[in-house]
Write a protein that holds these residues in place. Structure first.
Motif, PDB file in Angstrom:
ATOM      1  N   ARG A 206       0.844  -1.191   0.000  1.00  0.00           N
ATOM      2  CA  ARG A 206       0.000   0.000   0.000  1.00  0.00           C
ATOM      3  C   ARG A 206       0.885   1.249   0.000  1.00  0.00           C
ATOM      4  NH1 ARG A 206      -5.550  -1.394   3.379  1.00  0.00           N
ATOM      5  NH2 ARG A 206      -5.866  -3.415   2.401  1.00  0.00           N
ATOM      6  N   ASN A 207       0.266   2.398  -0.007  1.00  0.00           N
ATOM      7  CA  ASN A 207       1.031   3.636  -0.124  1.00  0.00           C
ATOM      8  C   ASN A 207       1.451   4.179   1.244  1.00  0.00           C
ATOM      9  OD1 ASN A 207       1.076   6.785  -0.166  1.00  0.00           O
ATOM     10  ND2 ASN A 207       1.457   6.166  -2.282  1.00  0.00           N
ATOM     11  N   TYR A 208       2.762   4.248   1.455  1.00  0.00           N
ATOM     12  CA  TYR A 208       3.299   4.840   2.691  1.00  0.00           C
ATOM     13  C   TYR A 208       4.405   5.805   2.322  1.00  0.00           C
ATOM     14  CZ  TYR A 208       0.882   1.006   4.955  1.00  0.00           C
ATOM     15  OH  TYR A 208      -0.084   0.132   5.364  1.00  0.00           O
ATOM     16  N   VAL A 209       4.498   6.903   3.089  1.00  0.00           N
ATOM     17  CA  VAL A 209       5.576   7.859   2.841  1.00  0.00           C
ATOM     18  C   VAL A 209       6.148   8.360   4.164  1.00  0.00           C
ATOM     19  CG1 VAL A 209       4.624   8.679   0.628  1.00  0.00           C
ATOM     20  CG2 VAL A 209       3.956   9.828   2.750  1.00  0.00           C
ATOM     21  N   HIS A 210       7.408   8.792   4.088  1.00  0.00           N
ATOM     22  CA  HIS A 210       7.986   9.610   5.148  1.00  0.00           C
ATOM     23  C   HIS A 210       7.855  11.053   4.671  1.00  0.00           C
ATOM     24  CE1 HIS A 210       9.366   6.145   7.146  1.00  0.00           C
ATOM     25  NE2 HIS A 210      10.557   5.990   6.586  1.00  0.00           N
ATOM     26  N   ILE A 211       7.567  11.957   5.591  1.00  0.00           N
ATOM     27  CA  ILE A 211       7.401  13.353   5.202  1.00  0.00           C
ATOM     28  C   ILE A 211       8.334  14.226   6.035  1.00  0.00           C
ATOM     29  CG2 ILE A 211       5.777  15.289   4.958  1.00  0.00           C
ATOM     30  CD1 ILE A 211       3.513  13.277   4.763  1.00  0.00           C
ATOM     31  N   ASP A 212       9.075  15.063   5.338  1.00  0.00           N
ATOM     32  CA  ASP A 212      10.008  15.969   6.003  1.00  0.00           C
ATOM     33  C   ASP A 212       9.467  17.400   5.898  1.00  0.00           C
ATOM     34  OD1 ASP A 212      12.667  16.130   7.264  1.00  0.00           O
ATOM     35  OD2 ASP A 212      12.996  17.544   5.605  1.00  0.00           O
ATOM     36  N   PHE A 213       9.401  18.090   7.030  1.00  0.00           N
ATOM     37  CA  PHE A 213       8.921  19.476   7.051  1.00  0.00           C
ATOM     38  C   PHE A 213      10.106  20.391   7.373  1.00  0.00           C
ATOM     39  CE2 PHE A 213       5.419  16.759   8.201  1.00  0.00           C
ATOM     40  CZ  PHE A 213       4.309  17.301   7.575  1.00  0.00           C
TER      41      PHE A 213
END
Lengths: 378, 397
Positions: A206-213
């Motif tokens: 499935r769709n998983y992401v790491h997100i950097d802010f």
């Protein structure tokens, strides 16, 4: 609180069952994986779900929803779990809509809920920051300065994060380290400058992401609920997700039990059906019994959402039983299928993989038993 | 309906006027009125309440008057039951005769048998015991071998019965015996009744791990049983026994209903016996985990019973689910007893009544006696067989 579905809910369940069995068999999921589909779901399928009004099921009628409640959402997810049908439905409705229904101001509700109901907006919850689910250990930081909010930090394992039109992000707005106060939830457009999204591939495809802010600046209009006092809303949102995920997991467990029992009646060794061996019969019987009690915990928790009851205990009970039951049944499914259960040709492995990810999502049994005990003061 | 309204009013008035206050409290097993020739009443009130109810025919309210009952209709009996529950009235009489043999005689007995036995049961004159299990026939009851030899007008019985509940206190026994060795094992079984004073019977109480001896071994050595004491057809005793099992379950539920409510909940034991930190969190992490898990599962099992009922009402119940209750309920109960005694430490392993409180002795006792729950009335393994056949449709072994 009712534990049986009413007539409307049964109709919804039966419609969902027929539709998903026909249009989203495990083969569809297999195809998406083989195609390395980045989204992890079929646009066609999602469009059909929208046409049937599913995203609107739990949205209040005043915002263009059907006002059917979360028992209805659970009924759909349980059927989706049976065929491992993925779509933005779970994250958009069980987490996204839940947060906005309970925490959104009038403007946010009027703006977002109709879009969710019409399938025009997909949401994701960006919350986890480590390998293990935690409610309040948040380090991703935001500074609220007049009417601006500046975000710095990282979020991990954001389910459907790469598909979302809008993120709900949990943030530490006061540097009080681990305390309950000082948490703020914000609605963040993933296209805002300073956001970097990195796709990760998990075993359930499935769709998983790491997100950097990095110095992401947005208006304080995007704060969901009260600034610095977001933990209660976050917990309530997570509980909606835990309960609904538990419903999906039971669907998977049911499908695996059914497929395994079918196999036991078909496969022959030592001159007879292996289902005639008591060593396997008793284990299959235990799987059936465990699944039935887990179903009761889950329908009770779904019903608790719709009756506006306190969710913490029932959510932790539902997720724990779903975790343990799904694991028992998928592990036994592989074992009882024998060597063939380890081949990619069989569907068993797909459930085994989805099971592992869903157990780790929104709290494993250790997390929930600890939470339950803490609430019960022991 | 007006008749029923009137009946209800009269019943309530009569119960309120006649049921002694001490008979409206929860009763423990030793206070149960079982009747029979050897029985002594635990109190004067129990005797008074019993006599009054016998006169009304309300010990067996639905039995016909000539059988010692009151001839109440279904609706009337329901009202009486409900009112007794509401007022907390104890059952004036309990036991195997009333709950098990009585209903079986009504269904399968001859008129002569009904007239001979039912009134004595309803009036508590004769206490009955059950002769089913044998040393070699427990879960596989149909393999029983107690031999009944046909000698014209009577049978001659030889063999041994085990687990005869209160066999030393009973006056008569209803018993399964083998009248035919050939063919299907279920088909050679006959259901007979006989007096425990018949020559050739030896009853020996069996001390249990709890220190009690509710059960007896019963030895039958050339015991004569007249043929008019056969219930149902010869060789068809298995059907009578199966019908009786249904009544056994009703009886167990009735007993459960009248049991005193536990003084402490399971998590109270954790607080009372184990150390916690300043936040009230148990130091023993493993016990903490087990306790949380038990509480979750216990609630899920109770919810499943409620769900089954509600789905049944809604016409959406999967009958297969009914097969799990005995198994999962008794397994969880024994887990709970183990958990509680674990939490009590040495206090959950005490025997004497000087150094251990009544509650401690009770919990230790329950841990031992409740081991029977997963064995009696169809062991867990037999239940799993039932689930795999009836719920999952798996083939015969």
């Amino acid at each position: 609180m009712p534990l049986a579905l009413n007539e409307e809910q049964r109709m919804l369940r039966d419609t969902a069952r027929d539709f998903l069995q026909d249009n989203a068999p495990v083969g569809l999921m297999r195809q998406l994986r083989d195609d390395d589909n980045v989204k992890g779901y079929s646009e066609d399928l999602w469009q059909q779900m929208i046409d049937m009004g599913w995203p609107a099921v739990a949205i209040p009628e005043q915002y263009g929803g059907l006002g059917f409640g979360f028992v209805g959402v659970g009924a759909i997810l349980q059927e989706a779990g049976k065929t491992l049908a993925n779509s933005p439905f779970f994250n958009t409705v069980a987490l996204g809509a839940a947060a906005i229904i309970h925490g959104g101001n009038e403007q946010q509700q009027a703006d977002l809920l109709p879009k969710i109901a019409h399938g025009e907006m997909r949401l994701a919850l960006a919350h986890e920051e480590s390998n293990h689910h935690k409610s309040s250990r948040i380090e991703c930081q935001c500074i609220i300065n007049e009417n601006q909010l500046t975000i710095n930090g990282c979020k991990q394992f954001v389910a459907e994060g790469g598909n979302a039109d809008l993120l709900i992000v949990s943030l530490r707005s006061q540097p009080t380290s681990k305390s309950a106060a000082g948490i703020t939830l914000a609605l963040v457009d993933p296209k805002t400058p300073g956001i970097t999204v990195k796709k990760i591939t998990m075993i359930d495809s499935r769709n998983y992401v790491h997100i950097d802010f990095s110095n992401v600046t947005i208006s304080t209009d995007n704060i969901l609920g009260k600034a610095h006092h977001g933990l209660a809303l976050l917990d309530k949102t997570l509980d909606h997700g835990r309960i609904c995920l538990a419903a999906e997991m039971l669907g998977g467990a049911q499908a695996m039990l059914d497929k395994t029992v079918e196999y036991l009646k078909d496969r022959e060794q030592f001159g007879r059906k292996i289902g005639a061996f008591q060593a396997l019969q008793h284990r299959a019987a235990k799987m059936f019994a465990e699944l039935e009690i887990a179903k009761s915990a889950v329908i009770h928790a779904l019903s608790a959402i719709d009756h506006d009851e306190d969710l913490a205990m029932v959510a932790s009970t539902a997720k724990t039983l779903a975790n343990d039951t799904y694991r028992l049944i998928t592990d036994e499914a592989v074992q009882m299928h024998g060597g063939i259960g380890l081949t990619d040709e069989m569907d068993v492995g797909f459930y085994l993989k989805r099971c592992r990810v869903s157990i780790q999502s929104l709290g494993d049994s250790g997390f929930h038993k600890n939470r339950f005990a803490t609430i019960q003061h022991f | 309906m007006t008749d029923l309204t009137e009946f209800k009013q009269q019943t309530t008035e009569w119960l309120e006027a006649n049921c002694p206050a001490s008979m409206r409290k929860i009763q423990i097993r030793s206070e149960g009125v079982f009747g029979g020739k050897q029985f002594t009443f635990p109190s004067d009130d129990a005797k008074l309440w019993f006599d009054l109810m016998v006169d009304k025919g309300w010990t067996a309210p639905q039995w016909a008057k000539e059988y010692g009952g009151a001839g109440l209709s279904n609706d009337e009996a329901k009202i009486l039951n409900k009112e007794m529950d509401r007022l907390g009235c104890r059952k004036p009489l309990i036991g195997h005769g009333l709950w098990m043999l009585g209903p079986a005689l009504l269904e399968y007995g001859t008129e002569a048998q009904k007239l001979e036995h039912l009134p004595k049961i309803a009036r508590g004159e004769i206490r009955w015991c059950q002769g089913y299990s044998e040393p070699g026939s427990g879960s596989d009851l149909a393999s029983l071998r107690c031999k009944a030899e046909d000698l014209g007008d009577h049978y001659l019985l030889n063999g041994q019965k085990s687990w005869t509940s209160d066999g030393d206190k009973a006056d008569w026994i209803f018993c399964l015996v083998r009248t035919n060795d050939e063919g299907i094992k279920q088909e050679g079984i006959t259901f007979v009744l006989f007096d425990m004073d018949t020559p050739g019977i030896t009853v020996r109480p069996v001390p249990l791990i709890t220190g009690e001896s509710h059960f007896c071994d019963t030895f039958l050595d050339n015991v004569k049983v007249p043929k008019d004491q056969v219930v149902g057809e010869i060789g068809k005793g298995w059907s009578v026994a199966k019908a009786l099992l249904v009544h056994e379950r009703t009886m167990m539920a009735d007993i459960e209903k009248n049991m005193p409510k536990p003084k402490y909940s399971v998590d109270d034991y954790a607080k009372n016996y184990l150390a916690s930190d300043d936040n009230g969190r148990l130091d023993d992490g493993l016990i903490r985990d087990r306790l949380a898990e038990h509480m979750m599962r216990d609630s899920a099992i109770k919810l499943t019973q409620k769900r089954a009922f509600e789905e049944g009402m809604a016409g959406d119940f999967d009958m297969r689910v009914a097969t799990i209750f005995k198994y999962i309920g008794t397994e969880e109960k024994t887990q709970k007893d183990t958990l509680i005694t674990d939490m009590m430490g040495m206090a959950g392993a005490g025997w004497d009544n000087e150094n251990f409180s009544v509650d401690e002795q009770t919990k230790t006792h329950e841990w031992m006696s409740n081991k029977a729950l997963t064995i009696a009335g169809g062991s867990s393994e037999v239940q799993l067989n039932v689930i795999s056949k009836r719920a999952l449709g798996l083939p015969e072994i």
